[in-house]
Design an enzyme around this catalytic site. Structure first.
Site, PDB file in Angstrom:
ATOM      1  N   GLU A 241     -48.717 -16.842  20.519  1.00 19.99           N
ATOM      2  CA  GLU A 241     -49.761 -17.145  19.557  1.00 19.99           C
ATOM      3  C   GLU A 241     -50.929 -17.835  20.251  1.00 19.99           C
ATOM      4  OE1 GLU A 241     -49.610 -18.701  15.014  1.00 19.99           O
ATOM      5  OE2 GLU A 241     -48.717 -20.042  16.498  1.00 19.99           O
TER       6      GLU A 241
ATOM      7  N   GLU B 101     -53.769 -22.451  24.578  1.00 20.88           N
ATOM      8  CA  GLU B 101     -52.904 -23.503  25.113  1.00 20.88           C
ATOM      9  C   GLU B 101     -52.229 -23.038  26.399  1.00 20.88           C
ATOM     10  OE1 GLU B 101     -51.373 -26.500  21.799  1.00 20.88           O
ATOM     11  OE2 GLU B 101     -50.819 -24.445  21.289  1.00 20.88           O
TER      12      GLU B 101
ATOM     13  N   ASP C 265     -42.096 -22.340  23.618  1.00 17.22           N
ATOM     14  CA  ASP C 265     -43.385 -22.989  23.886  1.00 17.22           C
ATOM     15  C   ASP C 265     -43.390 -23.894  25.112  1.00 17.22           C
ATOM     16  OD1 ASP C 265     -44.020 -21.753  21.509  1.00 17.22           O
ATOM     17  OD2 ASP C 265     -43.995 -23.578  20.313  1.00 17.22           O
TER      18      ASP C 265
END
Length: 762
Positions: free
Chosen positions: A524, A528, A447
């Site tokens: 996912e 973002e 991430d």
């Protein structure tokens, strides 16, 4: 231990102690600090030892479709598209995935294209060694399986239906999972074409080679001396003309792949050029056969009349193009960092009330949001988005309080004095980490762009009000490290890999750092990712770094294309007929589904690809009908969850993230969004009641996004009301006034560090 060894052992320990001590020393960057090793018992990032010496001199390629090769002694399958490959002690597994439809308790299905029933290709004269990553270009890789002086080297590339194989000596063996039927025998002595378990394959050996059937499930390619090569290909069908096409291109072995992008500011377009360089092993130079994804060929007149056969894949139809190069061109739809104040609305008293409440609770919300840098990034951005509203509503005192709160909190994390919250840089793999670990951000290098995108955007927006805060002798250097971690454009650097998380060919980012998973890497929260690329645009504008700004524009524009195809299927080209959901919330190399990692609760499953909805997320309103359809599906999904789902002990509120869904609906229907809004309802941790209400009231006043008008500046937005009135916004992050020209003829004069607006008549 013998005394003769004891003294050298003590010397070794002393040297090691000095080395560890030096590694543990803080490194100062302006007012900030990072550390060259983790503190205390904090675990380090994982090593990436499975690389050649040349690749070890570079930063480890984390967060890519092939990262498993560098990190795992037993690598996972690699979803190349349309093929999959996997390295094992037996050799190279090579397969063409086909669709599997898997029912779930949610009364929906997941779509999978697993690596299954592969051919196994191996040398006859020696056993292949452990796989190592030998080369990584923009969308192709080389794998070496060397043992002593012998080597089996494999090249695969995104969209390329071949694997190119070179052996240091001897013949090649091909083992089949079941007996295969030979196709078009005698058409070309170099070619072995087979139907295996309903899938079509072809293997292409050099002139002079002989194919011998050792058994119904094993073939041997007797290779001529000095011609230790062959290529394996998956075929989209069993037609003779398809095999002939593949034979013409089978001997063009890919050597290098390059992606180049160009932002045309005057036209607000992003042109991307994909170039594959090949080496012809024999015969005429027919060039490569490339597979184009839907985002490459859809609405692309430059390739439409040149496309050949197609593969059915997890990404929809992969259509073949016989060419070494092709281009895509997308419109860049800009954004502005914030919207103007609300001057006239019956809900203005409500806005003032929630502003007052949010200001009083801002510090508490900041401190309580969560432990890791992910949550703190959300909290910082929440605070700055709150400050935007205070500023535009004319409350500069409130704005300054929020600005100071954000700066102070960011400084506490970046300063290095906190035992729990600190920045670590690992030179051995060229990666940055911020402790404490959460969501495997350190242990699996996950991430990166999600986390750092929040921090970069917050720093850029602080700099709009206080440019001195990002000076090199203050906090700018620490932010630059985050930028470099996710947005390095130089290839082969030791301190950070090229576009760490971004898959240049598949057009979107990947979340997992080390490539864990049976179905390949995954991503996912696409929204973002857009937040991160928008942050790069702002940072580039604020710092005057046009190359970085243009990179952010390329990443943002390109990933939006991928989102609309592979997450939302807006164009109807990707999702299988059996797939029942409106969106895919989780996209893997070999599957897609409507679920999340942490919950089965449907509002969060849908919402994870919406949040944080800001002024940079207007693309979510590209298709208003899709917005309504997506929200309507949430009703039935929630009913199914209530009936069949497993509820956690501490269940979330029934209206969880109602602010996110109200803002999402406002992109299609502001009036209905305001009716659905409950100012005392649930609010996402990265949002505030103030920002949510201001967002909806702004769209009520300006209208929904108008994607038919562009501008000659990166920071702009256009809106249109139902009666045809347009609102034009443009922001100038520079030091001198600019004139912004919109594609419909409208112009705006914009002062430095200012937002300008204009309205048209109906």
């Amino acid at each position: 231990m013998p005394k003769s060894l004891f003294r050298p052992f003590l010397a070794l320990l002393a040297g090691l102690s000095l080395t560890l001590s030096a590694m543990a020393q803080p490194v100062q960057v302006g007012a900030g600090t990072y550390f060259l090793s983790p503190k205390g018992n904090d675990k380090p990032m994982p090593p990436a030892p499975h690389r050649t010496e040349e690749m070890l001199r570079r930063a480890a390629p984390t967060n890519q479709w092939y990262s498993t090769l560098a990190f795992a002694a037993k690598p996972e399958a690699i979803f190349v598209q349309p093929i999959t490959v996997r390295t094992t002690p037996a050799g190279l597994e090579f397969a063409l995935p086909t669709k599997e439809v898997v029912p779930t308790w949610r009364r929906d299905v997941e779509i999978r294209y697993p690596h299954k029933d592969p051919l196994v290709i191996s040398p006859v004269a020696f056993e292949p060694g452990p796989a190592r990553l030998a080369k990584a270009d923009d969308w192709s890789i080389d794998i070496t399986m060397a043992r002593d002086a012998d080597d089996m080297r494999v090249t695969v590339a995104r969209g390329h239906p071949y694997a190119s194989i070179q052996l240091s000596r001897g013949d090649a063996r091909v083992r089949l999972p079941v007996a295969g039927e030979r196709l078009h025998e005698g058409a070309d002595a170099r070619v072995l074409a087979l139907k295996v378990g309903g899938r079509n394959y072809a293997l292409f050996a050099p002139t002079g080679a002989r194919w011998e059937m050792a058994s119904p499930t094993e073939w041997i390619a007797r290779l001529p001396e000095g011609k230790g090569y062959l290529s394996a290909a998956a075929l989209p069908d069993d037609k003779a003309e398809t095999l002939s096409l593949f034979t013409r291109h089978a001997y063009a072995f890919i050597q290098q792949t390059r992606v180049q992008w160009r932002y045309d500011e005057s036209a607000s377009t992003v042109e991307t050029t994909f170039t594959a360089t090949t080496k012809v092993m024999e015969g005429p130079d027919n060039g490569p056969l490339l597979g184009l994804y839907p985002h490459h060929w859809f609405n692309n007149p430059s390739v439409q009349d040149r496309l050949g056969p197609a593969f059915d894949t997890v990404r929809g139809q992969l259509r073949l193009l016989a060419a070494p190069q092709f281009r895509t061109s997308y419109t860049y739809h800009g954004f502005v960092p914030f919207w103007p104040g609300i001057q006239d609305s019956p809900l203005l008293p409500e806005l003032k009330e929630v502003m007052s409440r949010d200001l009083r609770s801002a510090r508490r919300e900041m401190l309580q949001i969560g432990r890791s840098a992910y949550w703190q990034g959300l909290g910082l951005q929440r605070t700055m988005k709150l400050a935007d509203v205070f500023e535009q509503q004319g409350d500069l005192e409130g704005r300054d309080r929020l600005l100071e709160l954000a700066k102070k909190r960011a400084e506490e994390w970046l300063g290095g004095g906190d035992r729990e919250h600190y920045v670590h840089y690992d030179k051995s793999i060229g990666a940055l980490a911020i402790y404490p670990d959460e969501f495997f951000a350190v242990s699996e290098i996950n991430d990166r762009h999600f986390w750092y995108g929040y921090w970069i955007r917050v720093a850029a927006e602080i700099a709009l009000r206080d440019p001195s805060w990002i000076a090199k002798d203050r906090w700018g250097g620490m932010i630059d490290m985050m930028v470099a971690d996710i947005a390095t454009t130089e290839r082969g650097r030791a301190d950070a890999p090229f576009l760490r998380t971004f898959d240049a060919y598949e057009a979107h980012s990947w979340a997992n750092g080390i490539g864990v998973g049976e179905f390949g890497n995954n991503n996912e929260s696409s929204s973002e990712a857009i937040n991160a690329w928008s942050a790069l645009i702002l940072w580039g504008e604020v710092t005057g770094n046009k190359a970085l700004r243009d990179l952010g524009i390329y990443l943002r524009t390109t990933e939006i294309q991928a989102i609309n195809h592979y997450w939302f299927n807006i164009h109807g080209l990707v999702f299988a007929p059996e797939y029942q959901n409106v969106d895919a919330s989780l996209v893997f190399g070999g599957q897609y589904m409507h679920n999340t990692w942490w919950t089965d609760e449907p509002r969060q499953i849908t919402g994870i690809n919406l949040l944080p909805i800001t002024t940079a997320h207007l693309y979510l309103g590209t298709d208003p009908a899709f917005v309504r359809k997506n929200l309507q599906a949430l009703v039935s999904e929630s009913e199914t969850y209530e009936k069949y789902g497993k509820k956690p002990r501490n269940a979330p509120p029934k209206d969880i993230w109602q602010d996110i869904f109200a803002k999402y609906l406002a992109l299609a229907d502001p009036e209905q969004a305001l009716k659905s809004w409950d100012r005392w309802g649930s609010v996402n941790a990265g949002d505030s009641r103030t920002h949510a209400l201001h967002f909806m009231l702004s769209l009520q006043a300006m209208g929904t996004p108008d994607f038919g008008v562009t501008a000659n500046t990166p920071l702009y937005s256009v809106f249109r009301t139902a009666d045809g009135r347009r609102t034009y916004l443009a922001f100038n992050a520079g030091q001198a006034p600019i004139t912004v020209r919109f594609s419909d003829g409208k112009t705006l004069e914009v002062a430095p560090r200012a937002l300008a607006q204009a309205r048209s008549q109906p």
